[in-house]
Design an enzyme around this catalytic site. Structure first.
Site, PDB file in Angstrom:
ATOM      1  N   THR A 169       0.871  -1.181   0.000  1.00  0.00           N
ATOM      2  CA  THR A 169       0.000   0.000   0.000  1.00  0.00           C
ATOM      3  C   THR A 169       0.903   1.224   0.000  1.00  0.00           C
ATOM      4  O   THR A 169       1.646   1.444   0.966  1.00  0.00           O
ATOM      5  CB  THR A 169      -0.887   0.032   1.263  1.00  0.00           C
ATOM      6  OG1 THR A 169      -1.657  -1.159   1.310  1.00  0.00           O
ATOM      7  CG2 THR A 169      -1.808   1.244   1.243  1.00  0.00           C
ATOM      8  N   LYS A 187      -7.834   1.525  -3.005  1.00  0.00           N
ATOM      9  CA  LYS A 187      -7.485   1.064  -1.653  1.00  0.00           C
ATOM     10  C   LYS A 187      -7.638   2.197  -0.622  1.00  0.00           C
ATOM     11  O   LYS A 187      -8.252   2.021   0.426  1.00  0.00           O
ATOM     12  CB  LYS A 187      -6.044   0.539  -1.679  1.00  0.00           C
ATOM     13  CG  LYS A 187      -5.360   0.388  -0.345  1.00  0.00           C
ATOM     14  CD  LYS A 187      -5.684  -0.901   0.352  1.00  0.00           C
ATOM     15  CE  LYS A 187      -5.107  -0.907   1.758  1.00  0.00           C
ATOM     16  NZ  LYS A 187      -5.401  -2.083   2.506  1.00  0.00           N
ATOM     17  N   LYS A 200      -1.813   5.056   8.632  1.00  0.00           N
ATOM     18  CA  LYS A 200      -0.979   5.159   7.425  1.00  0.00           C
ATOM     19  C   LYS A 200      -1.876   5.383   6.197  1.00  0.00           C
ATOM     20  O   LYS A 200      -1.623   6.268   5.379  1.00  0.00           O
ATOM     21  CB  LYS A 200      -0.167   3.867   7.248  1.00  0.00           C
ATOM     22  CG  LYS A 200       0.562   3.797   5.916  1.00  0.00           C
ATOM     23  CD  LYS A 200       1.118   2.412   5.608  1.00  0.00           C
ATOM     24  CE  LYS A 200       1.483   2.339   4.133  1.00  0.00           C
ATOM     25  NZ  LYS A 200       2.010   1.062   3.708  1.00  0.00           N
TER      26      LYS A 200
HETATM   27  P1  NAD Z   1       5.856  -5.860   7.391  1.00  0.00           P
HETATM   28  O1  NAD Z   1       6.595  -4.714   7.955  1.00  0.00           O
HETATM   29  O2  NAD Z   1       5.455  -6.999   8.261  1.00  0.00           O
HETATM   30  O3  NAD Z   1       6.678  -6.474   6.142  1.00  0.00           O
HETATM   31  C1  NAD Z   1       7.457  -5.724   5.255  1.00  0.00           C
HETATM   32  C2  NAD Z   1       8.716  -6.536   4.961  1.00  0.00           C
HETATM   33  O4  NAD Z   1       9.481  -5.828   3.979  1.00  0.00           O
HETATM   34  C3  NAD Z   1       9.618  -6.706   6.188  1.00  0.00           C
HETATM   35  O5  NAD Z   1       9.840  -8.090   6.410  1.00  0.00           O
HETATM   36  C4  NAD Z   1      10.896  -5.957   5.806  1.00  0.00           C
HETATM   37  O6  NAD Z   1      12.071  -6.564   6.317  1.00  0.00           O
HETATM   38  C5  NAD Z   1      10.849  -6.041   4.287  1.00  0.00           C
HETATM   39  N1  NAD Z   1      11.645  -5.020   3.636  1.00  0.00           N
HETATM   40  C6  NAD Z   1      11.687  -3.679   3.856  1.00  0.00           C
HETATM   41  N2  NAD Z   1      12.553  -3.081   3.014  1.00  0.00           N
HETATM   42  C7  NAD Z   1      13.075  -4.071   2.235  1.00  0.00           C
HETATM   43  C8  NAD Z   1      14.027  -4.097   1.182  1.00  0.00           C
HETATM   44  N3  NAD Z   1      14.625  -2.979   0.764  1.00  0.00           N
HETATM   45  N4  NAD Z   1      14.329  -5.281   0.630  1.00  0.00           N
HETATM   46  C9  NAD Z   1      13.734  -6.424   1.049  1.00  0.00           C
HETATM   47  N5  NAD Z   1      12.826  -6.469   2.045  1.00  0.00           N
HETATM   48  C10 NAD Z   1      12.506  -5.305   2.623  1.00  0.00           C
HETATM   49  O7  NAD Z   1       4.553  -5.230   6.690  1.00  0.00           O
HETATM   50  P2  NAD Z   1       3.211  -5.990   6.284  1.00  0.00           P
HETATM   51  O8  NAD Z   1       2.238  -5.934   7.409  1.00  0.00           O
HETATM   52  O9  NAD Z   1       3.550  -7.309   5.663  1.00  0.00           O
HETATM   53  O10 NAD Z   1       2.640  -4.985   5.173  1.00  0.00           O
HETATM   54  C11 NAD Z   1       3.201  -4.925   3.872  1.00  0.00           C
HETATM   55  C12 NAD Z   1       2.364  -3.968   3.047  1.00  0.00           C
HETATM   56  O11 NAD Z   1       1.000  -4.416   2.999  1.00  0.00           O
HETATM   57  C13 NAD Z   1       2.308  -2.530   3.605  1.00  0.00           C
HETATM   58  O12 NAD Z   1       2.375  -1.633   2.546  1.00  0.00           O
HETATM   59  C14 NAD Z   1       0.973  -2.485   4.329  1.00  0.00           C
HETATM   60  O13 NAD Z   1       0.437  -1.178   4.414  1.00  0.00           O
HETATM   61  C15 NAD Z   1       0.125  -3.395   3.456  1.00  0.00           C
HETATM   62  N6  NAD Z   1      -1.007  -4.046   4.132  1.00  0.00           N
HETATM   63  C16 NAD Z   1      -0.850  -4.612   5.358  1.00  0.00           C
HETATM   64  C17 NAD Z   1      -1.929  -5.227   5.976  1.00  0.00           C
HETATM   65  C18 NAD Z   1      -1.792  -5.883   7.344  1.00  0.00           C
HETATM   66  O14 NAD Z   1      -2.825  -6.228   7.947  1.00  0.00           O
HETATM   67  N7  NAD Z   1      -0.595  -6.091   7.857  1.00  0.00           N
HETATM   68  C19 NAD Z   1      -3.191  -5.261   5.332  1.00  0.00           C
HETATM   69  C20 NAD Z   1      -3.309  -4.703   4.062  1.00  0.00           C
HETATM   70  C21 NAD Z   1      -2.209  -4.098   3.465  1.00  0.00           C
END
Ligand code: NAD
Length: 302
Positions: free
Chosen positions: A94, A169, A244
């Site tokens: 997102t 979204k 966010k």
């Molecule tokens: P998270 O922080 O758990 O996971 C993100 C991952 O990206 C981490 O493991 C981090 O180490 C990795 N990362 C960051 N920079 C990196 C790089 N340069 N190279 C490789 N890996 C890298 O976040 P999440 O909860 O999995 O959310 C991911 C996305 O999905 C976000 O944009 C969030 O807004 C969206 N989202 C989350 C949810 C939820 O319920 N968690 C629901 C809908 C959408």
């Protein structure tokens, strides 16, 4: 079966990558976190030493990263010019509409097809393969992406051209944030006026006030279906993530000069709940405790 490069194996990406592997694809996974990488390996993915290694000779690339700056950094340093031009690129994070449009345009200028494909549904939906994908991009790119997204979700919807997935979204989540706050303050008022919460639910869920925040995600414990309210607002969709998305919505509204007073109020109230009162890690429906003046703070209650 295809070779898929998957970057970002966090709360959401971990389950999504595992579902692609389970469907028989060869998933080459990368994350900066060693723990996330080890878990992905246990779940059928192949470990890559870098993002560029994950996408080299991939037929499809999926990214699931925290925010726009991470997406920009990963695509510009490790995907564009590293993945074959025949690969379909899908960013499921997102992020802001502007960055999504810029990255898709940059990819296209280098001969790549790319879509923005953010999701609705939380960690359980990512694990269970029941996410809803809102996809922005050219029709042909959408058709190619769909075959992969369908393995991770229950619905894959073409929202329009580049950036339209992100637009859908944040519009959806602006409505959700505002409707959740309205639901919370309504239940608190109903109770103060002497109404039994269950009785009010039975009435309003069949009357014109009915909405998803009430009937499917009721913020009052013990009322309606089982929700995070019944688990002290643990699990579910964190208030920090709602904040966010509301900030992204307000940024987008400003960019097109759209008047969004309810969205602005929702952003202000979630800022107070998540950042000033320590509710960031609580489910977003926990904001009812801030509205109910008998409430103290998530920190003191846990
Ligand atoms: P998270 O922080 O758990 O996971 C993100 C991952 O990206 C981490 O493991 C981090 O180490 C990795 N990362 C960051 N920079 C990196 C790089 N340069 N190279 C490789 N890996 C890298 O976040 P999440 O909860 O999995 O959310 C991911 C996305 O999905 C976000 O944009 C969030 O807004 C969206 N989202 C989350 C949810 C939820 O319920 N968690 C629901 C809908 C959408």
């Amino acid at each position: 079966m295809a070779r898929v490069g998957f970057i970002g194996l966090g709360n959401m990406g971990g389950g999504m990558a595992a579902n692609l592997a389970k469907a028989g694809h060869e998933v080459r996974a990368f994350d900066l976190s060693e723990g996330a990488l080890a878990k992905a390996e246990e779940r059928g993915c192949k470990r890559a030493g870098s993002a560029a290694e994950a996408v080299a000779d991939a037929e499809a690339v999926v990214t699931m990263l925290p925010a726009g700056k991470h997406v920009r950094e990963v695509y510009e340093s490790s995907v564009i010019g590293h993945a074959p031009k025949s690969a379909i690129l899908m960013d499921c994070s997102t992020i802001d509409v502007t960055t999504a449009r810029e990255e898709i345009a940059r990819a296209a200028s280098q001969g790549y097809a790319m879509v923005d494909a953010p999701v609705s549904g939380g960690i359980a939906a990512a694990e269970g393969g029941t996410l809803t994908f809102m996809v922005g991009g050219e029709a042909e790119a959408f058709a190619r992406a769909r075959a992969f997204l369908e393995l991770m979700g229950k619905a894959v919807i073409h929202a329009g051209g580049p950036g339209s997935g992100q637009a859908a979204k944040i519009c959806n989540n602006m409505l959700l944030g505002a409707s959740m706050i309205a639901t919370c303050e309504t239940f608190v008022l109903a109770q103060k006026l002497g109404l039994d919460p269950q009785t009010f639910f039975d009435i309003s869920s069949q009357a014109s006030g009915q909405c998803w925040s009430m009937t499917s995600y009721c913020p009052v414990p013990g009322v309606g279906p089982t929700t995070p309210a019944d688990r002290d607002y643990e699990g579910g969709f964190a208030a920090a993530l709602m904040l966010k998305d509301l900030r992204l919505a307000m940024e987008a509204a400003q960019s097109v000069d759209s008047y969004t007073p309810m969205g602005a109020n929702a952003e202000e109230l979630y800022t107070r709940f998540a950042e000033k009162l320590g509710g960031a890690g609580k489910d977003f429906s926990g904001i009812i405790r801030m509205i109910d003046d008998s409430w103290t703070s998530p920190r003191s209650s846990s």
